[in-house]
Design a protein around this motif. Sequence first.
Motif, PDB file in Angstrom:
ATOM      1  N   UNK A 220       0.858  -1.190   0.000  1.00 46.99           N
ATOM      2  CA  UNK A 220       0.000   0.000   0.000  1.00 46.99           C
ATOM      3  C   UNK A 220       0.887   1.231   0.000  1.00 46.99           C
ATOM      4  N   UNK A 221       1.141   1.726  -1.196  1.00 51.95           N
ATOM      5  CA  UNK A 221       2.198   2.716  -1.408  1.00 51.95           C
ATOM      6  C   UNK A 221       1.774   3.667  -2.523  1.00 51.95           C
ATOM      7  N   UNK A 222       2.189   4.931  -2.430  1.00 57.26           N
ATOM      8  CA  UNK A 222       2.034   5.814  -3.590  1.00 57.26           C
ATOM      9  C   UNK A 222       3.266   6.703  -3.717  1.00 57.26           C
ATOM     10  N   UNK A 223       3.532   7.100  -4.963  1.00 61.16           N
ATOM     11  CA  UNK A 223       4.793   7.769  -5.261  1.00 61.16           C
ATOM     12  C   UNK A 223       4.665   8.640  -6.495  1.00 61.16           C
ATOM     13  N   UNK A 224       5.687   9.476  -6.678  1.00 61.13           N
ATOM     14  CA  UNK A 224       5.835  10.223  -7.926  1.00 61.13           C
ATOM     15  C   UNK A 224       7.302  10.211  -8.319  1.00 61.13           C
ATOM     16  N   UNK A 225       7.553   9.856  -9.580  1.00 58.77           N
ATOM     17  CA  UNK A 225       8.882   9.952 -10.171  1.00 58.77           C
ATOM     18  C   UNK A 225       8.894  11.172 -11.085  1.00 58.77           C
ATOM     19  N   UNK A 226       9.954  11.969 -10.999  1.00 54.47           N
ATOM     20  CA  UNK A 226      10.063  13.132 -11.870  1.00 54.47           C
ATOM     21  C   UNK A 226      11.433  13.240 -12.509  1.00 54.47           C
ATOM     22  N   UNK A 227      11.479  13.927 -13.635  1.00 53.38           N
ATOM     23  CA  UNK A 227      12.719  14.226 -14.354  1.00 53.38           C
ATOM     24  C   UNK A 227      12.780  15.726 -14.568  1.00 53.38           C
ATOM     25  N   UNK A 228      13.906  16.330 -14.221  1.00 48.14           N
ATOM     26  CA  UNK A 228      14.113  17.764 -14.412  1.00 48.14           C
ATOM     27  C   UNK A 228      14.994  17.962 -15.638  1.00 48.14           C
ATOM     28  N   UNK A 229      14.379  18.348 -16.739  1.00 46.61           N
ATOM     29  CA  UNK A 229      15.121  18.474 -17.997  1.00 46.61           C
ATOM     30  C   UNK A 229      16.191  19.560 -17.924  1.00 46.61           C
ATOM     31  N   UNK A 230      16.018  20.553 -17.083  1.00 47.17           N
ATOM     32  CA  UNK A 230      16.996  21.640 -16.983  1.00 47.17           C
ATOM     33  C   UNK A 230      18.305  21.183 -16.340  1.00 47.17           C
ATOM     34  N   UNK A 231      18.219  20.268 -15.394  1.00 50.12           N
ATOM     35  CA  UNK A 231      19.412  19.829 -14.671  1.00 50.12           C
ATOM     36  C   UNK A 231      19.803  18.384 -14.971  1.00 50.12           C
ATOM     37  N   UNK A 232      18.880  17.607 -15.542  1.00 50.13           N
ATOM     38  CA  UNK A 232      19.125  16.191 -15.765  1.00 50.13           C
ATOM     39  C   UNK A 232      18.877  15.334 -14.537  1.00 50.13           C
ATOM     40  N   UNK A 233      18.346  15.917 -13.492  1.00 54.69           N
ATOM     41  CA  UNK A 233      18.101  15.164 -12.263  1.00 54.69           C
ATOM     42  C   UNK A 233      16.869  14.266 -12.387  1.00 54.69           C
ATOM     43  N   UNK A 234      16.946  13.120 -11.746  1.00 59.59           N
ATOM     44  CA  UNK A 234      15.790  12.255 -11.543  1.00 59.59           C
ATOM     45  C   UNK A 234      15.488  12.220 -10.050  1.00 59.59           C
TER      46      UNK A 234
ATOM     47  N   UNK B  16      -3.743  -7.098  -8.249  1.00 61.40           N
ATOM     48  CA  UNK B  16      -3.588  -6.217  -7.089  1.00 61.40           C
ATOM     49  C   UNK B  16      -4.959  -6.072  -6.442  1.00 61.40           C
ATOM     50  N   UNK B  17      -5.053  -6.367  -5.157  1.00 56.53           N
ATOM     51  CA  UNK B  17      -6.353  -6.544  -4.528  1.00 56.53           C
ATOM     52  C   UNK B  17      -6.877  -5.302  -3.827  1.00 56.53           C
ATOM     53  N   UNK B  18      -6.180  -4.198  -3.948  1.00 55.72           N
ATOM     54  CA  UNK B  18      -6.636  -2.945  -3.357  1.00 55.72           C
ATOM     55  C   UNK B  18      -6.893  -1.929  -4.461  1.00 55.72           C
ATOM     56  N   UNK B  19      -7.464  -0.792  -4.101  1.00 57.28           N
ATOM     57  CA  UNK B  19      -7.655   0.289  -5.073  1.00 57.28           C
ATOM     58  C   UNK B  19      -6.284   0.736  -5.564  1.00 57.28           C
ATOM     59  N   UNK B  20      -6.090   0.714  -6.862  1.00 51.09           N
ATOM     60  CA  UNK B  20      -4.798   1.085  -7.417  1.00 51.09           C
ATOM     61  C   UNK B  20      -5.000   1.901  -8.690  1.00 51.09           C
TER      62      UNK B  20
ATOM     63  N   UNK C 277      -6.459  12.053  -0.609  1.00 49.07           N
ATOM     64  CA  UNK C 277      -6.991  10.816  -0.037  1.00 49.07           C
ATOM     65  C   UNK C 277      -5.927   9.848   0.394  1.00 49.07           C
ATOM     66  N   UNK C 278      -4.790   9.863  -0.322  1.00 45.65           N
ATOM     67  CA  UNK C 278      -3.686   9.002   0.041  1.00 45.65           C
ATOM     68  C   UNK C 278      -4.087   7.535   0.109  1.00 45.65           C
ATOM     69  N   UNK C 279      -3.518   6.833   1.059  1.00 46.67           N
ATOM     70  CA  UNK C 279      -3.896   5.444   1.290  1.00 46.67           C
ATOM     71  C   UNK C 279      -5.200   5.397   2.083  1.00 46.67           C
ATOM     72  N   UNK C 280      -5.781   4.214   2.145  1.00 45.84           N
ATOM     73  CA  UNK C 280      -7.021   4.070   2.904  1.00 45.84           C
ATOM     74  C   UNK C 280      -6.765   4.141   4.408  1.00 45.84           C
ATOM     75  N   UNK C 281      -5.515   3.977   4.815  1.00 46.15           N
ATOM     76  CA  UNK C 281      -5.122   4.116   6.212  1.00 46.15           C
ATOM     77  C   UNK C 281      -3.930   5.051   6.323  1.00 46.15           C
TER      78      UNK C 281
ATOM     79  N   UNK D 293       2.173   6.342  -9.364  1.00 43.72           N
ATOM     80  CA  UNK D 293       1.402   5.125  -9.191  1.00 43.72           C
ATOM     81  C   UNK D 293       1.081   4.953  -7.706  1.00 43.72           C
ATOM     82  N   UNK D 294       0.014   4.203  -7.441  1.00 45.84           N
ATOM     83  CA  UNK D 294      -0.340   3.933  -6.058  1.00 45.84           C
ATOM     84  C   UNK D 294      -1.215   2.707  -5.940  1.00 45.84           C
ATOM     85  N   UNK D 295      -1.174   2.089  -4.783  1.00 49.27           N
ATOM     86  CA  UNK D 295      -2.045   0.968  -4.465  1.00 49.27           C
ATOM     87  C   UNK D 295      -2.437   1.072  -2.995  1.00 49.27           C
ATOM     88  N   UNK D 296      -3.511   0.382  -2.619  1.00 48.05           N
ATOM     89  CA  UNK D 296      -4.047   0.575  -1.283  1.00 48.05           C
ATOM     90  C   UNK D 296      -4.589   1.982  -1.095  1.00 48.05           C
TER      91      UNK D 296
END
Length: 220
Positions: free
Chosen positions: A1-15, A100-104, A155-159, A115-118
């Motif tokens: 039960x996790x949620x995240x964001x991956x980003x790329x900064x084109x100006x600096x090349x950072x991930x 995946x058995x939770x809301x995702x 809303x985040x996770x359900x808990x 992406x996120x689940x739970x």
Amino acid sequence: MTFSLIGYDADTGRFGIAITTSSLAVGNRCPWAKAGVGAITTQARTDIRLGPKGIDFLKAGLTAQEAVDRLVAESEYPQRRQLAVIDRNGNTALYSGPDIQTVHAGFAGKHCVSTGNGLDNPSVPQAMVEWFEAKRAVSFIDRLLGALDVGIKAGGEWGPVHSAALLVVDKHPWPLVDLRVDYEDDPQVKLRSLWQMNQPRLDHFIKQVLAPNDIPREEF
């Protein structure tokens, strides 16, 4: 039960990756990134092996979608996995297994993917991506942390969540930022506090590696 964001900064090349979960030590299991190569999250029934394996695919020149396709094809239990990938050009791809058995959910934008689940509701990843894209005047790392806050407000996770992590790579073979809150209430608040403490020390930590003799004795 996790949620995240991956980003790329084109100006600096950072991930960068900002991530949180209800369980222990999310930073040890789910976010993976390599400078000049890309970044990956592996979630749901997390297979830690998919992180470094996916980075190797990206390093070999596969696109984000090609890397996801390979990881799914070669996974032992792909139906239980959730993946997101961003490659060196900022292209994104994501996958959520049908068992995946939770809301995702997952949502991709320009140079970012969530992406996120739970989840409490399936709109959480979209809210994170839309906020991240709209705040281009905000610094890259603050945008990552802000997207995490937005996800929780949406809303985040359900808990309640208990651990959070911030991983950012730049031009060096080591992470520019690797901060983790391993288990406490409101870990996103502590994570931001750690970043605020760490931010003024970034240049010093790099200088320690590349030019230690140039650091004055009185400098921390």
